[in-house]
Design a protein around this motif. Structure first.
Motif, short mmCIF file in Angstrom:
data_model
loop_
_atom_site.label_atom_id
_atom_site.label_comp_id
_atom_site.label_asym_id
_atom_site.label_seq_id
_atom_site.Cartn_x
_atom_site.Cartn_y
_atom_site.Cartn_z
N LEU A 172 0.93 -1.06 0.04
CA LEU A 172 -0.10 -0.07 -0.01
C LEU A 172 0.74 1.34 -0.01
O LEU A 172 0.25 2.38 -0.24
N ARG A 173 2.18 1.20 0.43
CA ARG A 173 2.92 2.29 0.27
C ARG A 173 3.27 3.04 -1.03
O ARG A 173 3.10 2.25 -1.84
N VAL A 174 3.12 4.23 -1.12
CA VAL A 174 3.24 5.03 -2.22
C VAL A 174 4.89 4.73 -2.64
O VAL A 174 5.65 5.05 -2.00
N PRO A 175 5.09 4.35 -3.86
CA PRO A 175 6.32 3.95 -4.26
C PRO A 175 7.15 5.17 -4.76
O PRO A 175 6.56 6.34 -5.08
N GLY A 176 8.60 5.06 -4.59
CA GLY A 176 9.33 6.10 -5.35
C GLY A 176 9.62 7.31 -4.46
O GLY A 176 10.48 8.15 -4.90
N VAL A 177 9.01 7.31 -3.50
CA VAL A 177 9.12 8.89 -2.65
C VAL A 177 10.40 8.82 -2.07
O VAL A 177 11.14 9.99 -2.14
N SER A 178 11.32 7.81 -1.71
CA SER A 178 12.60 7.87 -1.06
C SER A 178 13.62 7.93 -2.01
O SER A 178 14.73 8.57 -2.12
N ASP A 179 13.13 7.77 -3.49
CA ASP A 179 14.13 7.89 -4.61
C ASP A 179 13.47 9.26 -5.46
O ASP A 179 14.33 9.51 -6.43
N ARG A 180 12.90 10.14 -4.82
CA ARG A 180 12.37 11.06 -5.27
C ARG A 180 11.73 11.20 -6.95
O ARG A 180 12.00 11.91 -7.55
N LEU A 181 11.02 10.15 -6.80
CA LEU A 181 10.36 9.77 -8.25
C LEU A 181 9.16 10.47 -8.12
O LEU A 181 8.28 10.47 -7.22
N PRO A 182 8.58 10.94 -9.69
CA PRO A 182 7.26 11.45 -9.64
C PRO A 182 6.10 10.44 -9.08
O PRO A 182 6.19 9.41 -9.46
N VAL A 183 5.26 11.07 -8.52
CA VAL A 183 4.01 10.25 -7.83
C VAL A 183 3.10 10.29 -9.20
O VAL A 183 2.45 11.71 -9.39
N ASP A 184 2.42 9.18 -9.67
CA ASP A 184 1.24 9.17 -10.45
C ASP A 184 -0.13 8.61 -9.82
O ASP A 184 0.03 7.36 -9.75
N PRO A 185 -0.68 9.49 -9.53
CA PRO A 185 -2.24 9.01 -8.71
C PRO A 185 -2.74 7.73 -9.57
O PRO A 185 -3.32 7.01 -9.01
N ALA A 186 -2.84 8.38 -10.79
CA ALA A 186 -3.69 7.05 -11.69
C ALA A 186 -3.06 5.89 -11.55
O ALA A 186 -3.67 4.89 -11.47
N ALA A 187 -1.80 5.66 -11.50
CA ALA A 187 -1.14 4.40 -11.38
C ALA A 187 -1.18 3.92 -10.19
O ALA A 187 -1.16 2.65 -9.94
N LEU A 188 -1.40 4.71 -9.03
CA LEU A 188 -1.68 4.02 -7.57
C LEU A 188 -3.01 3.35 -7.33
O LEU A 188 -3.02 2.48 -6.81
N PHE A 189 -3.87 4.02 -8.33
CA PHE A 189 -5.42 3.12 -8.23
C PHE A 189 -5.89 2.67 -9.39
O PHE A 189 -6.84 2.21 -9.53
N GLY A 190 -5.05 2.62 -10.38
CA GLY A 190 -5.41 1.84 -11.68
C GLY A 190 -6.21 2.73 -12.44
O GLY A 190 -6.74 2.17 -13.61
N ASP A 191 -6.73 4.06 -12.18
CA ASP A 191 -7.63 4.78 -12.91
C ASP A 191 -7.43 6.48 -12.84
O ASP A 191 -6.64 6.51 -11.74
N ALA A 192 -7.96 7.14 -13.25
CA ALA A 192 -8.03 8.55 -13.11
C ALA A 192 -9.04 9.30 -12.09
O ALA A 192 -9.67 10.28 -12.19
#
Length: 232
Positions: free
Chosen positions: A40-60
């Protein structure tokens, strides 16, 4: 402090003044942190990667953000109430993260993601105008005057939130500290991009489930205030 506890703590990109750990986690909580949190963790934050909400939940779908969710009562309630939305919760306190994970598992909640760290590190990586509502509920009041700069509701953080919030969206703020209410009013008045929607109220929003922090305030005789800020 166990290795599982360490997994919930985000890297410190900036000064952080609150607690990250309380009492030792129970075995069931350590299991949730080790097994459920990575999913469930938002990926990439520790690597300073852009967060894509649509990718987190599978849609917009629309996305709501809660900053400092405490034990997760409100966040889990909103996720159950709005299964068509995506909700992201930020909380650096590992014991609170474990409490929310328990609520998620018991409730079968599928539309919630977690950043177990400083909300600012996540906000900086989110797209512009990607959040439809923000909650800041009973944040640490930092009551001493010399610590007021540590309060989350300040002009700098409002500017960060303004960038990711959609025009017309709400920032809901609750506190039981009168001085924090006045502080919030001053910061909003001097910031650009937000306006108070009416007067602060002792009555919470219609979909408010109550939280343990609110209960403590009422038990102590303090009167909570609930403010709604609109993103211009």
């Amino acid at each position: 402090m166990t290795g599982s506890d360490d997994e919930a703590a985000a890297p410190r990109f900036r000064n952080f003044y609150g607690r990250r750990h309380g009492k030792a986690l129970r075995p069931s909580q350590r299991r949730l942190v080790a097994e459920l949190l990575p999913r469930l963790r938002v990926p990439g934050v520790s690597d300073r990667l852009p967060v894509d909400p649509a990718a987190l939940f599978g849609d917009a779908r629309p996305v709501w953000l809660e900053i400092g969710f405490g034990g997760g009562e409100h966040l889990a309630h909103q996720a159950r109430l709005h299964p068509d939305l995506g909700l992201i919760g930020c909380e650096p306190f590992v014991n609170g993260v474990a409490m929310l994970l328990n609520r998620i598992e018991r409730g079968g909640i599928a539309n919630l993601r977690i950043h177990p760290g400083d909300a600012r590190d996540l906000i900086e990586l989110m797209p512009a105008e990607s959040v439809s509502r923000v909650f800041l509920l009973y944040p640490d009041p930092w009551p001493k005057a010399r610590h007021h700069r540590r309060r989350f509701l300040c002009r700098e953080n409002l500017a960060m939130l303004h960038r990711i919030m959609r025009p017309g969206s709400e920032l809901r703020f609750a506190t039981d500290i009168p001085d924090y209410v006045e502080h919030a009013r001053r910061e909003v008045a001097e910031a650009e991009g937000f306006a108070l929607a009416g007067e602060d109220s002792a009555d919470p929003w219609p979909d408010w489930p109550g939280t343990r922090y609110e209960a403590k305030a009422l038990a102590a005789g303090r009167v909570p205030a609930y403010l709604t800020l609109l993103r211009r």
